[in-house]
Design a protein around this motif. Structure first.
Motif, mmCIF file in Angstrom:
data_model
loop_
_atom_site.group_PDB
_atom_site.id
_atom_site.type_symbol
_atom_site.label_atom_id
_atom_site.label_comp_id
_atom_site.label_asym_id
_atom_site.label_seq_id
_atom_site.Cartn_x
_atom_site.Cartn_y
_atom_site.Cartn_z
ATOM 1 N N GLU A 1 0.825 -1.208 0.000
ATOM 2 C CA GLU A 1 0.000 0.000 0.000
ATOM 3 C C GLU A 1 0.862 1.261 0.000
ATOM 4 N N ARG A 2 1.958 1.246 0.748
ATOM 5 C CA ARG A 2 2.840 2.416 0.772
ATOM 6 C C ARG A 2 3.529 2.601 -0.582
ATOM 7 N N PHE A 3 3.950 1.510 -1.193
ATOM 8 C CA PHE A 3 4.572 1.573 -2.518
ATOM 9 C C PHE A 3 3.603 2.190 -3.517
ATOM 10 N N LYS A 4 2.359 1.752 -3.493
ATOM 11 C CA LYS A 4 1.350 2.289 -4.407
ATOM 12 C C LYS A 4 1.126 3.780 -4.162
ATOM 13 N N ARG A 5 1.043 4.169 -2.891
ATOM 14 C CA ARG A 5 0.820 5.574 -2.561
ATOM 15 C C ARG A 5 2.003 6.432 -2.990
ATOM 16 N N ASN A 6 3.214 5.919 -2.820
ATOM 17 C CA ASN A 6 4.402 6.660 -3.231
ATOM 18 C C ASN A 6 4.419 6.915 -4.730
ATOM 19 N N LEU A 7 3.999 5.913 -5.509
ATOM 20 C CA LEU A 7 3.957 6.087 -6.958
ATOM 21 C C LEU A 7 2.945 7.162 -7.350
ATOM 22 N N VAL A 8 1.806 7.143 -6.700
ATOM 23 C CA VAL A 8 0.774 8.150 -6.992
ATOM 24 C C VAL A 8 1.268 9.541 -6.599
ATOM 25 N N ALA A 9 1.931 9.620 -5.442
ATOM 26 C CA ALA A 9 2.380 10.923 -4.929
ATOM 27 C C ALA A 9 3.412 11.585 -5.831
ATOM 28 N N ASP A 10 4.287 10.773 -6.453
ATOM 29 C CA ASP A 10 5.308 11.397 -7.299
ATOM 30 C C ASP A 10 4.883 11.487 -8.757
ATOM 31 N N GLY A 11 3.625 11.153 -9.030
ATOM 32 C CA GLY A 11 3.087 11.314 -10.374
ATOM 33 C C GLY A 11 3.586 10.298 -11.370
ATOM 34 N N SER A 12 4.144 9.183 -10.891
ATOM 35 C CA SER A 12 4.673 8.173 -11.799
ATOM 36 C C SER A 12 3.563 7.470 -12.562
ATOM 37 N N LYS A 13 3.852 7.163 -13.787
ATOM 38 C CA LYS A 13 2.896 6.392 -14.570
ATOM 39 C C LYS A 13 2.763 4.996 -13.965
ATOM 40 N N PRO A 14 1.576 4.427 -13.995
ATOM 41 C CA PRO A 14 1.370 3.096 -13.410
ATOM 42 C C PRO A 14 1.963 1.990 -14.288
ATOM 43 N N SER A 15 3.298 2.064 -14.476
ATOM 44 C CA SER A 15 3.958 1.115 -15.365
ATOM 45 C C SER A 15 4.488 -0.104 -14.629
ATOM 46 N N ILE A 16 4.257 -0.168 -13.314
ATOM 47 C CA ILE A 16 4.676 -1.310 -12.517
ATOM 48 C C ILE A 16 3.432 -2.005 -11.980
ATOM 49 N N ASP A 17 3.331 -3.288 -12.233
ATOM 50 C CA ASP A 17 2.215 -4.092 -11.730
ATOM 51 C C ASP A 17 2.560 -4.532 -10.312
ATOM 52 N N ILE A 18 1.929 -3.917 -9.321
ATOM 53 C CA ILE A 18 2.232 -4.201 -7.918
ATOM 54 C C ILE A 18 1.198 -5.173 -7.370
ATOM 55 N N GLN A 19 1.669 -6.258 -6.790
ATOM 56 C CA GLN A 19 0.780 -7.303 -6.287
ATOM 57 C C GLN A 19 1.098 -7.615 -4.828
ATOM 58 N N CYS A 20 0.050 -7.795 -4.028
ATOM 59 C CA CYS A 20 0.220 -8.258 -2.653
ATOM 60 C C CYS A 20 -0.051 -9.755 -2.646
ATOM 61 N N ALA A 21 1.008 -10.542 -2.521
ATOM 62 C CA ALA A 21 0.873 -11.993 -2.598
ATOM 63 C C ALA A 21 2.126 -12.653 -2.040
ATOM 64 N N ASP A 22 1.989 -13.923 -1.707
ATOM 65 C CA ASP A 22 3.118 -14.749 -1.298
ATOM 66 C C ASP A 22 3.886 -15.140 -2.555
ATOM 67 N N ILE A 23 5.174 -14.821 -2.612
ATOM 68 C CA ILE A 23 5.926 -15.079 -3.840
ATOM 69 C C ILE A 23 5.999 -16.572 -4.157
ATOM 70 N N ARG A 24 5.774 -17.418 -3.174
ATOM 71 C CA ARG A 24 5.767 -18.855 -3.424
ATOM 72 C C ARG A 24 4.555 -19.278 -4.241
ATOM 73 N N GLU A 25 3.551 -18.399 -4.296
ATOM 74 C CA GLU A 25 2.311 -18.743 -4.988
ATOM 75 C C GLU A 25 2.114 -17.947 -6.274
ATOM 76 N N VAL A 26 3.073 -17.111 -6.613
ATOM 77 C CA VAL A 26 2.965 -16.266 -7.804
ATOM 78 C C VAL A 26 3.564 -16.987 -9.006
ATOM 79 N N GLY A 27 2.827 -16.979 -10.117
ATOM 80 C CA GLY A 27 3.338 -17.593 -11.331
ATOM 81 C C GLY A 27 4.443 -16.751 -11.956
ATOM 82 N N ILE A 28 5.457 -17.408 -12.504
ATOM 83 C CA ILE A 28 6.555 -16.734 -13.199
ATOM 84 C C ILE A 28 6.463 -17.123 -14.669
#
Length: 243
Positions: A97-124
């Motif tokens: 949530e803080r990462f997402k807010r920081n991106l919005v605050a600095d006006g960055s384009k939403p070019s990073i797909d941010i996910q809250c998940a266990d990396i053991r369960e994320v598909g690569i």
């Protein structure tokens, strides 16, 4: 840029709770990581350079255990390949949530797909670059091989895994030396003996460090062709594993 100072362990604590990446840690994380991990800034900068070198068009670049997204942001600065998607994943809701807010605050384009998940369960999938920047050390020992095997299977030929870890040493003298020098480093950053001691106890059963030999054997068993350390500062190192 101003960051809140890490003083979480500055006062005596009656009971040392297990370290968690909760809101209290998020509030001081940039200061904590810079003052606790020797060479952290150099590693982040080089991750960007490596991503620029290995990223490919129509591929994915993963920052697994992204915290506040330092590696993902470094990759975004350097990647020039067309249609290259950056995926940043962390299991801490407070971090995400803080990462997402920081991106919005600095006006960055939403070019990073941010996910809250266990990396053991994320598909690569179709990965040209995968970053585990001081992340694997927090994964249970029994789950590390399977995670690396999954990453390898999801990587494109010629891809790179950048694995940064706090190391343990098989030689007791080397272990004692590197731990002692790391403590001296932290003192130079302004941490007190009390802070160092209490933080160490909080991390004791959470951060499980292994030797480079162990990491190398596991990576090679997962299928990687070549594994080498490219950066080391006392007991903190970053490795490059090539597919």
């Amino acid at each position: 840029m101003h960051f809140n100072k890490d003083s979480l362990y500055a006062n005596p604590l009656g009971e040392i709770a297990t370290f968690k990446f909760d809101e209290s840690v998020v509030n001081v994380f940039p200061d904590m990581i810079q003052r606790s991990v020797p060479g952290y800034g150099a590693i982040i900068s080089a991750i960007g350079l490596l991503a620029g070198r290995f990223s490919r068009s129509h591929s994915h670049c993963y920052d697994l255990g992204c915290s506040l997204g330092a590696a993902a942001l470094a990759m975004r600065e350097r990647i020039a390949a067309a249609d290259c998607r950056i995926v940043a994943v962390d299991s801490s809701e407070a971090m995400v949530e803080r990462f997402k807010r920081n991106l919005v605050a600095d006006g960055s384009k939403p070019s990073i797909d941010i996910q809250c998940a266990d990396i053991r369960e994320v598909g690569i999938e179709r990965a040209s670059v995968v970053v585990l920047n001081f992340t694997l050390q927090f994964i249970p020992l029994a789950d590390r091989a399977a995670l690396l095997e999954k990453i390898y299977r999801g990587m494109l030929p010629g891809g790179v895994l950048i694995l940064s870890e706090k190391l343990g040493f098989e030689d007791a003298r080397q272990q004692a030396l590197h731990v002692d020098m790391h403590h001296h480093f932290k003192k130079m950053q302004g941490y007190s003996e009390l802070e160092i001691s209490q933080k160490r106890l909080a991390l004791e059963d959470v951060l499980l460090a292994e030797s480079f030999t162990t990491h190398r054997h596991r990576l090679m068993a997962a299928g990687f062709d070549s594994v080498e350390i490219w950066f080391q500062y006392f007991n903190f190192a970053s490795m490059i594993a090539l597919k």
